[in-house]
Design an enzyme around this catalytic site. Sequence first.
Site, PDB file in Angstrom:
ATOM      1  N   TYR A   1      39.426  37.483  42.334  1.00 52.80           N
ATOM      2  CA  TYR A   1      40.759  37.067  41.874  1.00 52.80           C
ATOM      3  C   TYR A   1      41.582  36.486  43.014  1.00 52.80           C
ATOM      4  O   TYR A   1      41.089  35.697  43.801  1.00 52.80           O
ATOM      5  CB  TYR A   1      41.497  38.241  41.214  1.00 52.80           C
ATOM      6  CG  TYR A   1      40.619  39.076  40.343  1.00 52.80           C
ATOM      7  CD1 TYR A   1      40.046  38.530  39.206  1.00 52.80           C
ATOM      8  CD2 TYR A   1      40.330  40.394  40.662  1.00 52.80           C
ATOM      9  CE1 TYR A   1      39.232  39.289  38.387  1.00 52.80           C
ATOM     10  CE2 TYR A   1      39.521  41.166  39.852  1.00 52.80           C
ATOM     11  CZ  TYR A   1      38.976  40.603  38.725  1.00 52.80           C
ATOM     12  OH  TYR A   1      38.173  41.348  37.932  1.00 52.80           O
TER      13      TYR A   1
ATOM     14  N   LYS B   1      31.911  40.458  33.782  1.00 52.13           N
ATOM     15  CA  LYS B   1      32.261  39.048  33.551  1.00 52.13           C
ATOM     16  C   LYS B   1      31.190  38.122  34.136  1.00 52.13           C
ATOM     17  O   LYS B   1      30.997  37.007  33.648  1.00 52.13           O
ATOM     18  CB  LYS B   1      33.623  38.737  34.177  1.00 52.13           C
ATOM     19  CG  LYS B   1      34.790  39.386  33.434  1.00 52.13           C
ATOM     20  CD  LYS B   1      36.073  39.257  34.220  1.00 52.13           C
ATOM     21  CE  LYS B   1      37.243  39.865  33.448  1.00 52.13           C
ATOM     22  NZ  LYS B   1      38.425  40.067  34.291  1.00 52.13           N
TER      23      LYS B   1
ATOM     24  N   SER C   1      35.208  44.590  35.104  1.00 54.02           N
ATOM     25  CA  SER C   1      35.098  43.130  35.253  1.00 54.02           C
ATOM     26  C   SER C   1      33.834  42.656  35.929  1.00 54.02           C
ATOM     27  O   SER C   1      33.587  41.450  35.976  1.00 54.02           O
ATOM     28  CB  SER C   1      36.298  42.590  36.021  1.00 54.02           C
ATOM     29  OG  SER C   1      37.406  42.568  35.178  1.00 54.02           O
TER      30      SER C   1
ATOM     31  N   TYR D   1      34.666  41.858  24.272  1.00 55.70           N
ATOM     32  CA  TYR D   1      35.027  41.857  25.695  1.00 55.70           C
ATOM     33  C   TYR D   1      35.212  43.293  26.210  1.00 55.70           C
ATOM     34  O   TYR D   1      34.698  43.648  27.285  1.00 55.70           O
ATOM     35  CB  TYR D   1      36.302  41.029  25.889  1.00 55.70           C
ATOM     36  CG  TYR D   1      36.968  41.203  27.233  1.00 55.70           C
ATOM     37  CD1 TYR D   1      36.407  40.667  28.391  1.00 55.70           C
ATOM     38  CD2 TYR D   1      38.173  41.909  27.358  1.00 55.70           C
ATOM     39  CE1 TYR D   1      37.012  40.835  29.628  1.00 55.70           C
ATOM     40  CE2 TYR D   1      38.791  42.082  28.591  1.00 55.70           C
ATOM     41  CZ  TYR D   1      38.207  41.550  29.724  1.00 55.70           C
ATOM     42  OH  TYR D   1      38.806  41.727  30.952  1.00 55.70           O
TER      43      TYR D   1
HETATM   44  N1  GLN Z   1      38.904  45.685  31.092  1.00 57.45           N
HETATM   45  C1  GLN Z   1      39.784  45.308  32.161  1.00 57.45           C
HETATM   46  C2  GLN Z   1      40.922  44.463  31.651  1.00 57.45           C
HETATM   47  O1  GLN Z   1      40.706  43.693  30.793  1.00 57.45           O
HETATM   48  C3  GLN Z   1      39.002  44.594  33.215  1.00 57.45           C
HETATM   49  C4  GLN Z   1      39.861  44.202  34.407  1.00 57.45           C
HETATM   50  C5  GLN Z   1      39.140  44.260  35.726  1.00 57.45           C
HETATM   51  O2  GLN Z   1      38.171  44.978  35.928  1.00 57.45           O
HETATM   52  N2  GLN Z   1      39.683  43.575  36.689  1.00 57.45           N
HETATM   53  O3  GLN Z   1      42.034  44.556  32.072  1.00 57.45           O
END
Ligand code: GLN
Length: 318
Positions: free
Chosen positions: A253, A78, A75, A201
């Site tokens: 988060y 992102k 993530s 993604y």
């Molecule tokens: N590829 C992971 C997912 O989609 C990424 C989640 C993360 O790193 N928090 O669940």
Amino acid sequence: MLDIDTPQPITREELQPLLERLAADAPRCFGEGKVASYIPALAEVEPDQFGIAVCHADGSVQYAGDAATRFSIQSVSKAHALVLAMQQLPPDELWARVGREPSGQAFNSIVQLEVENGVPRNPFINAGALMVTDMLVSKLWMPQNTLRDQIRRLSNTPEVDFDERVARSEMDHKAHNAALGYLMQAYGNIHSDVEMVLDTYFHSCALSMNCIELAKSFAFLANQGVNPFDGQPVLTPVQTRQVNALLLTCGLYDAAGDFAWRVGLPGKSGVGGGIVAILPRRMSICVWSPRLDSYGNSIAGRHALEGLVSGLNVTPLG
Ligand code: GLN
């Protein structure tokens, strides 16, 4: 006049032993937490590793521990995807489809998404990142390659690439993310083919980088939007401030508040165990250690960032 004793920031010479001490102390956290196992390819990673790298705003790096070992950035990507979307889309178009508020929910939560009519709270939860990816898929011919090439330029590392095994493993276990994607499509908010959005993604998440490369790829956020490796503007200074604000409020988060409390820097975590943090106008930092807490954030990584911030004697919120 208040006489406040402002501490002096430490020098680069003093930073090196601090990084080494943090790497030497990291094994104290190895008793806690688990490696992410819901993506089978990630479950195979040796859990007791730790790396830390600092990239100064001028592009020079200092590091310690397993800083040269590559891992799945998950993530953390992102943030890179959002930056690409901010470059590609007018702000009104982008922010009409994804919010800028902390979610207070787990990174992959679906509950809020239905209540809020398929508009994700922010670009750093899974639903929001899928939305941003949808925008990139609509806009770009080869979105995952454009993202990878941008990260290669930002990290000054032409070898950065996808770990296809991880990408495939995520696609084989896509149900949860697919549910988010199809729910948003049902609300008319995803415009491209959901399977293509998921594949793009998962490839972003499956980029394989080490702490040094990842810290370098975020140096522009510590340098008012300019990539120190080629002098090119990536974002405007205002956009840079906005991304850092969003990282501070949403990057970890439902643990973003606690991270701000403990570390006090904009940050982004991933379930590969990486956390990137930004000390605006000074440095970008990457820590990595695969054992995660229940929020999906690296335990030793967060602990080391707390130690780094107190040792640096510079806190933007203090
Ligand atoms: N590829 C992971 C997912 O989609 C990424 C989640 C993360 O790193 N928090 O669940």
